[in-house]
Design a protein around this motif. Structure first.
Motif, PDB file in Angstrom:
ATOM      1  N   ALA A 176       0.820  -1.217   0.000  1.00 51.27           N
ATOM      2  CA  ALA A 176       0.000   0.000   0.000  1.00 51.27           C
ATOM      3  C   ALA A 176       0.848   1.259   0.000  1.00 51.27           C
ATOM      4  O   ALA A 176       0.457   2.286  -0.568  1.00 51.27           O
ATOM      5  N   ARG A 177       2.033   1.228   0.630  1.00 46.63           N
ATOM      6  CA  ARG A 177       2.893   2.416   0.710  1.00 46.63           C
ATOM      7  C   ARG A 177       3.905   2.485  -0.432  1.00 46.63           C
ATOM      8  O   ARG A 177       4.801   3.331  -0.403  1.00 46.63           O
ATOM      9  N   SER A 178       3.765   1.620  -1.423  1.00 49.31           N
ATOM     10  CA  SER A 178       4.736   1.573  -2.518  1.00 49.31           C
ATOM     11  C   SER A 178       4.402   2.589  -3.601  1.00 49.31           C
ATOM     12  O   SER A 178       3.308   2.565  -4.173  1.00 49.31           O
ATOM     13  N   TRP A 179       5.348   3.463  -3.903  1.00 52.61           N
ATOM     14  CA  TRP A 179       5.178   4.446  -4.984  1.00 52.61           C
ATOM     15  C   TRP A 179       5.061   3.738  -6.332  1.00 52.61           C
ATOM     16  O   TRP A 179       4.201   4.079  -7.152  1.00 52.61           O
ATOM     17  N   SER A 180       5.901   2.748  -6.565  1.00 54.59           N
ATOM     18  CA  SER A 180       5.868   2.065  -7.862  1.00 54.59           C
ATOM     19  C   SER A 180       4.565   1.295  -8.047  1.00 54.59           C
ATOM     20  O   SER A 180       4.071   1.172  -9.166  1.00 54.59           O
ATOM     21  N   ALA A 181       3.985   0.793  -6.954  1.00 57.05           N
ATOM     22  CA  ALA A 181       2.689   0.108  -7.068  1.00 57.05           C
ATOM     23  C   ALA A 181       1.621   1.075  -7.555  1.00 57.05           C
ATOM     24  O   ALA A 181       0.774   0.706  -8.382  1.00 57.05           O
ATOM     25  N   ARG A 182       1.656   2.298  -7.068  1.00 57.59           N
ATOM     26  CA  ARG A 182       0.682   3.298  -7.522  1.00 57.59           C
ATOM     27  C   ARG A 182       0.857   3.597  -8.998  1.00 57.59           C
ATOM     28  O   ARG A 182      -0.120   3.761  -9.738  1.00 57.59           O
ATOM     29  N   GLN A 183       2.100   3.675  -9.456  1.00 60.13           N
ATOM     30  CA  GLN A 183       2.348   3.938 -10.869  1.00 60.13           C
ATOM     31  C   GLN A 183       1.835   2.782 -11.728  1.00 60.13           C
ATOM     32  O   GLN A 183       1.210   2.997 -12.779  1.00 60.13           O
ATOM     33  N   LYS A 184       2.080   1.567 -11.289  1.00 64.70           N
ATOM     34  CA  LYS A 184       1.637   0.401 -12.063  1.00 64.70           C
ATOM     35  C   LYS A 184       0.118   0.327 -12.130  1.00 64.70           C
ATOM     36  O   LYS A 184      -0.456   0.056 -13.195  1.00 64.70           O
ATOM     37  N   ARG A 185      -0.540   0.577 -10.997  1.00 60.26           N
ATOM     38  CA  ARG A 185      -2.005   0.556 -10.991  1.00 60.26           C
ATOM     39  C   ARG A 185      -2.570   1.594 -11.942  1.00 60.26           C
ATOM     40  O   ARG A 185      -3.552   1.349 -12.653  1.00 60.26           O
ATOM     41  N   ALA A 186      -1.964   2.780 -11.952  1.00 58.75           N
ATOM     42  CA  ALA A 186      -2.466   3.855 -12.807  1.00 58.75           C
ATOM     43  C   ALA A 186      -2.359   3.479 -14.280  1.00 58.75           C
ATOM     44  O   ALA A 186      -3.293   3.700 -15.074  1.00 58.75           O
ATOM     45  N   VAL A 187      -1.223   2.898 -14.687  1.00 59.35           N
ATOM     46  CA  VAL A 187      -1.048   2.499 -16.082  1.00 59.35           C
ATOM     47  C   VAL A 187      -2.029   1.389 -16.445  1.00 59.35           C
ATOM     48  O   VAL A 187      -2.686   1.438 -17.500  1.00 59.35           O
ATOM     49  N   LEU A 188      -2.138   0.389 -15.581  1.00 61.73           N
ATOM     50  CA  LEU A 188      -3.040  -0.731 -15.868  1.00 61.73           C
ATOM     51  C   LEU A 188      -4.487  -0.267 -15.989  1.00 61.73           C
ATOM     52  O   LEU A 188      -5.212  -0.688 -16.899  1.00 61.73           O
ATOM     53  N   THR A 189      -4.913   0.584 -15.069  1.00 64.18           N
ATOM     54  CA  THR A 189      -6.297   1.083 -15.104  1.00 64.18           C
ATOM     55  C   THR A 189      -6.570   1.834 -16.404  1.00 64.18           C
ATOM     56  O   THR A 189      -7.615   1.657 -17.039  1.00 64.18           O
ATOM     57  N   ARG A 190      -5.612   2.665 -16.794  1.00 64.61           N
ATOM     58  CA  ARG A 190      -5.796   3.446 -18.021  1.00 64.61           C
ATOM     59  C   ARG A 190      -5.840   2.558 -19.257  1.00 64.61           C
ATOM     60  O   ARG A 190      -6.761   2.662 -20.086  1.00 64.61           O
ATOM     61  N   VAL A 191      -4.859   1.654 -19.397  1.00 66.43           N
ATOM     62  CA  VAL A 191      -4.759   0.850 -20.616  1.00 66.43           C
ATOM     63  C   VAL A 191      -5.903  -0.157 -20.702  1.00 66.43           C
ATOM     64  O   VAL A 191      -6.474  -0.371 -21.777  1.00 66.43           O
ATOM     65  N   CYS A 192      -6.251  -0.774 -19.577  1.00 60.94           N
ATOM     66  CA  CYS A 192      -7.370  -1.716 -19.592  1.00 60.94           C
ATOM     67  C   CYS A 192      -8.669  -1.003 -19.955  1.00 60.94           C
ATOM     68  O   CYS A 192      -9.518  -1.554 -20.670  1.00 60.94           O
ATOM     69  N   GLY A 193      -8.831   0.229 -19.479  1.00 51.31           N
ATOM     70  CA  GLY A 193     -10.007   1.007 -19.839  1.00 51.31           C
ATOM     71  C   GLY A 193     -10.057   1.314 -21.313  1.00 51.31           C
ATOM     72  O   GLY A 193     -11.121   1.230 -21.947  1.00 51.31           O
ATOM     73  N   GLU A 194      -8.893   1.669 -21.880  1.00 50.36           N
ATOM     74  CA  GLU A 194      -8.838   1.992 -23.306  1.00 50.36           C
ATOM     75  C   GLU A 194      -9.128   0.777 -24.185  1.00 50.36           C
ATOM     76  O   GLU A 194      -9.764   0.898 -25.244  1.00 50.36           O
ATOM     77  N   LEU A 195      -8.667  -0.397 -23.755  1.00 52.20           N
ATOM     78  CA  LEU A 195      -8.831  -1.608 -24.570  1.00 52.20           C
ATOM     79  C   LEU A 195     -10.094  -2.389 -24.227  1.00 52.20           C
ATOM     80  O   LEU A 195     -10.445  -3.333 -24.930  1.00 52.20           O
ATOM     81  N   GLY A 196     -10.761  -2.021 -23.147  1.00 50.91           N
ATOM     82  CA  GLY A 196     -11.974  -2.719 -22.767  1.00 50.91           C
ATOM     83  C   GLY A 196     -11.740  -4.009 -22.005  1.00 50.91           C
ATOM     84  O   GLY A 196     -12.593  -4.905 -22.023  1.00 50.91           O
ATOM     85  N   LEU A 197     -10.596  -4.143 -21.325  1.00 56.06           N
ATOM     86  CA  LEU A 197     -10.328  -5.309 -20.510  1.00 56.06           C
ATOM     87  C   LEU A 197     -10.928  -5.130 -19.122  1.00 56.06           C
ATOM     88  O   LEU A 197     -10.913  -4.023 -18.579  1.00 56.06           O
ATOM     89  N   ASN A 198     -11.426  -6.202 -18.562  1.00 53.87           N
ATOM     90  CA  ASN A 198     -11.910  -6.200 -17.187  1.00 53.87           C
ATOM     91  C   ASN A 198     -10.708  -6.412 -16.268  1.00 53.87           C
ATOM     92  O   ASN A 198     -10.035  -7.437 -16.334  1.00 53.87           O
ATOM     93  N   LEU A 199     -10.439  -5.446 -15.387  1.00 54.57           N
ATOM     94  CA  LEU A 199      -9.273  -5.500 -14.492  1.00 54.57           C
ATOM     95  C   LEU A 199      -9.724  -5.740 -13.061  1.00 54.57           C
ATOM     96  O   LEU A 199     -10.509  -4.963 -12.506  1.00 54.57           O
TER      97      LEU A 199
END
Length: 342
Positions: A190-213
């Motif tokens: 929860a306190r990981s900066w890199s985890a926040r970055q990864k979540r943000a990218v995944l949420t954005r790209v999955c939203g753009e492609l229509g993947l269920n995350l």
């Protein structure tokens, strides 16, 4: 008995302070005197004491490095690169392991502040305010971490980050092209900066492609957590798993193998870091390469120039191996096909 700097100074006919400056390479000592002191020191087999040097120079000659988990191969590769580069400049290294505990990390920072000249915080779990306070005591290098945009930047703080955008975008796109429509992501601390970055990218790209995350939190980003996550993984919810790091992915592979579930025939798995030795994962693990050695090189360069304020970035890329394949089952409800007439 070891030769002391006093003996070197007496044999060279100079003061202890002059001998110390000569041995440290100071330009304040004339070349002839410096050469005489160095020749005497070599003849007497003198080895400089960091403690004694510190009493003269006011420095320790040591660099501090704090990790959240030194057993993670990602950090051991980072450490090897830093040690190689700073060791060439006759600097020692003091290591601390916070065991993913922010309170322990802060205690290590306070302790090391009196023992080292500069400090490297790797994947720090501290708050921005705690890091700024630490930078008020001594030069700080943040590796795999960046302060928030709303923070006033201290003058002696450098930031080196891993840019996960390209690598994680490529990972999701790769899975999409293979027909995967439902992805489970095993998240970092929860306190990981890199985890926040990864979540943000995944949420954005999955939203753009229509993947269920589906994002699943884990206690610690290690093999044991991956083993537990793989044991509980709902195969009706995902055709692919993306893990916070390779250690978690390795645990997932072991759990799926124990359950008799074929990878990648039934489900695909992707890790992150490319930190595993060849042959350790079966099947060979597809992963997002986030070179810790490159990050270590950037951190070492900042450590060796502590009065500068450096910012650096390491790019990421997807490495496709045998743990990913075409989706065996289409689970996307938006793409349900009408049954053919019998």
């Amino acid at each position: 008995m070891a030769t002391t700097i006093r003996q070197v100074a007496e044999a060279a006919g100079v003061s202890i302070a002059t001998a110390s400056r000569a041995l440290s390479g100071s330009d304040a000592v004339v070349p002839a005197t410096k050469d005489r002191v160095l020749r005497v020191a070599a003849a007497l087999d003198y080895t400089p004491s960091r403690l004694a040097r510190g009493l003269v120079t006011g420095t320790t000659g040591n660099i501090g490095l704090i990790f959240p988990d030194i057993t993670n191969p990602f950090y051991t590769s980072f450490l090897a690169e830093v040690e190689s580069l700073v060791g060439a400049h006759d600097l020692g290294i003091v290591i601390g392991d916070s065991h993913e505990d922010p309170d322990r990390e802060y205690a290590l920072v306070r302790q090391m502040s009196t023992q080292v000249d500069r400090l490297v915080l790797t994947s720090s779990r501290l708050t921005d305010e705690q890091i700024v306070a630490a930078a008020g005591r001594l030069p700080i290098v943040l590796a795999n971490r960046r302060l928030g945009d709303d923070m006033a930047m201290p003058p002696r703080l450098s930031q080196m980050v891993i840019d996960v955008d390209a690598g994680f975008t490529a990972a999701v796109t790769h899975l999409y092209k293979l027909g995967h429509r439902r992805l489970t992501y095993l998240d970092g601390p929860a306190r990981s900066w890199s985890a926040r970055q990864k979540r943000a990218v995944l949420t954005r790209v999955c939203g753009e492609l229509g993947l269920n995350l589906t994002i699943v939190g884990i206690e610690r980003p290690d093999f044991t957590a991956g083993l537990a996550a793989g044991t509980d993984l709902d195969l009706d919810q995902a055709t692919a798993v993306l893990a916070f790091n390779d250690q978690v992915a390795l645990g997932v592979l072991a759990a799926l193998r124990a359950r008799g579930i074929d990878v990648p025939g039934r489900i695909s798995v992707i890790g992150c870091d490319d930190s595993l030795p060849d042959g350790l994962a079966w099947p060979a693990l597809s992963t997002v390469d986030s070179s810790s050695r490159a990050l270590g090189a950037l951190a070492a360069a900042a450590v060796l120039d502590p009065e500068s304020k450096q910012n650096g970035s390491v790019p990421t890329r997807l490495i496709v191996r045998r743990s990913t394949a075409r989706a065996a089952v289409d689970l996307n409800p938006r793409e349900e096909k009408t049954p053919e007439p019998s």
